[in-house]
Design a protein around this motif. Structure first.
Motif, PDB file in Angstrom:
ATOM      1  N   ARG A   1       4.497   9.527   0.381  1.00 37.10           N
ATOM      2  CA  ARG A   1       5.922   9.302   0.531  1.00 37.10           C
ATOM      3  C   ARG A   1       6.490  10.124   1.690  1.00 37.10           C
ATOM      4  O   ARG A   1       7.406   9.682   2.388  1.00 37.10           O
ATOM      5  N   GLU A   2       5.946  11.316   1.902  1.00 40.32           N
ATOM      6  CA  GLU A   2       6.434  12.182   2.966  1.00 40.32           C
ATOM      7  C   GLU A   2       6.129  11.617   4.352  1.00 40.32           C
ATOM      8  O   GLU A   2       6.751  12.019   5.340  1.00 40.32           O
TER       9      GLU A   2
ATOM     10  N   TRP B   1      12.328   8.254   7.716  1.00 36.21           N
ATOM     11  CA  TRP B   1      13.440   8.895   7.021  1.00 36.21           C
ATOM     12  C   TRP B   1      14.329   7.888   6.301  1.00 36.21           C
ATOM     13  O   TRP B   1      14.743   8.115   5.160  1.00 36.21           O
TER      14      TRP B   1
ATOM     15  N   ARG C   1      12.958   6.986   3.006  1.00 38.72           N
ATOM     16  CA  ARG C   1      13.041   8.073   2.029  1.00 38.72           C
ATOM     17  C   ARG C   1      14.479   8.349   1.598  1.00 38.72           C
ATOM     18  O   ARG C   1      14.724   8.836   0.493  1.00 38.72           O
TER      19      ARG C   1
ATOM     20  N   ASP D   1      11.624   4.037  -4.779  1.00 40.38           N
ATOM     21  CA  ASP D   1      10.465   4.065  -5.676  1.00 40.38           C
ATOM     22  C   ASP D   1      10.449   2.887  -6.649  1.00 40.38           C
ATOM     23  O   ASP D   1       9.404   2.568  -7.220  1.00 40.38           O
TER      24      ASP D   1
END
Length: 396
Positions: free
Chosen positions: A174-175, A179, A182, A188
């Motif tokens: 996920r990192e 941006w 996220r 999710d």
């Protein structure tokens, strides 16, 4: 697996609007349109969609009114996506909605504009046009009193996010995501580790078919591409030669049109052949089965994939890196970069609503507001804005 062109019955593995997972903000059903039709209409009526009319595909929009823009490209993608979806038993409306939405996050000046914004934002979360599309449809469009964004269905958001396949794999976390992905608090929920549904996969392949063919068309008509070298390419050369043999007395423009038309047909037929083969092997019984497969079900044959790779190499070397295109992109780069730097340094020149969003946002937050503002511009507006701000004669 063959489905007649006139049969619009959805296959059991298609996404069905009556079985949609719904919207983040519950909305009463419409008596006239199903859920996916409403998504399509919300996309079409959005400001971001209108602005595609003057955003670069390959040629800067004001270079000529005969070349494709992001808007006409999106329309061509939607036409191909509807055809593929109809023939494969998918939901045409969802495929169309995804085709029309797939480039909403593109900044002005095409991939050069994206490169500049990614460079300027590298210390503030970066920039990615696919992630920006999600940001547009979930936040930046402000048309409704109850929520930000367009409040699209789960299936449409999933297709937007997974335009290039699953976001999370054994090699990504996920990192690693852009941006703007996220930053979406519902990310999710979109099952990032799976492939998208049939219709989203169709829209992605329709995108490939559309741009490969209209870039040949625009390149030849502009003079950046020469016909003779194209005749040496596999598949493309054979189709052009057949068109020339079939219509020996036709104008060059007609030959180009006929060849491109035939080439689109061959690519669509290739996708249908390969996809039907994969569907027959996988035997999916639901949309969930499509998502759970280890590989995309909608695909080109291996032979076509090789032909397209040769074509892309040729276009890259002879068109996308042509000195005339490089000159346009060099100018675009200066316009984008200088606007970004000025806005961040002197936000007082920005519209009041953008200034208000930057108030108290810090450097990173202010940079994101500037990025969003520039990404939403058309080519023409960016050029005019640059002239107003950097040319004294613009005001005096």
């Amino acid at each position: 697996m063959t489905i007649a062109a006139t049969d619009r019955t959805r296959a059991r593995f298609a996404c069905h609007p009556g079985q949609s997972r719904g919207r983040r903000f519950p909305t009463a059903d419409s008596e006239m349109r199903n859920a996916f039709q409403r998504d399509r209409d919300r996309i079409i009526h959005s400001a971001a969609f209108r602005r595609l009319k003057e955003k670069t595909q390959v040629f800067v929009a004001h270079e000529g009114d005969q070349y494709r823009t992001r808007l006409t490209h999106s329309l061509e993608v939607s036409q191909i996506a509807r055809t593929l979806s109809r023939m494969l038993g998918g939901d045409e409306d969802l495929a169309e909605a995804l085709a029309l939405a797939h480039d909403l996050g593109h900044p002005p000046f095409g991939h050069e504009g994206e490169r500049v914004l990614a460079e300027k934002m590298k210390d503030f979360g970066g920039f990615d046009h696919n992630a920006q599309t999600l940001r547009v449809v979930t936040k930046l469009e402000t048309r409704y009193p109850e929520f930000e964004g367009l409040n699209l269905t789960w299936e449409t958001l999933e297709g937007v996010v997974k335009h290039n396949g699953p976001l999370l794999t054994s090699e990504t976390s996920r990192e690693d995501l852009a941006w703007a992905f996220r930053a979406y608090d519902g990310l999710d929920e979109l099952e990032l580790h799976t492939h998208a549904g049939l219709e989203a996969q169709i829209a992605a392949l329709a995108d490939d078919i559309a741009y490969n063919n209209h870039d040949i068309d625009d390149g030849l008509r502009s003079g950046l591409l020469e016909l003779e070298p194209l005749l040496e390419l596999p598949l493309v050369g054979d189709i052009f030669k057949r068109a020339m043999e079939r219509w020996p007395d036709a104008d060059r423009a007609i030959i180009i049109h006929e060849a491109v038309r035939d080439l689109i047909g061959v690519m669509v037929a290739d996708v249908l052949t390969e996809t039907r083969s994969r569907l027959e092997a996988a035997k999916p019984a639901s949309a969930a089965d499509i998502r759970a497969l280890d590989a995309p079900v909608v695909a080109f044959t291996e032979e076509m994939t090789l032909h397209l790779a040769a074509l892309r190499r040729h276009l890259f070397a002879n068109m996308y890196r042509h000195y005339k295109v490089n000159r346009m992109m060099s100018q675009a780069s200066r316009v984008m970069g200088e606007l970004f730097d000025l806005y961040l340094r002197d936000p007082g020149v920005l519209p009041n609503d953008v200034q208000a969003g930057m108030s108290g946002a810090g450097t990173a937050g202010s940079a994101r507001h500037v990025c969003d503002y520039i990404a939403g511009m058309t080519d023409r507006f960016a050029v005019e804005e640059h002239r107003r701000l950097f040319t004294v004669q613009g005001y005096f």
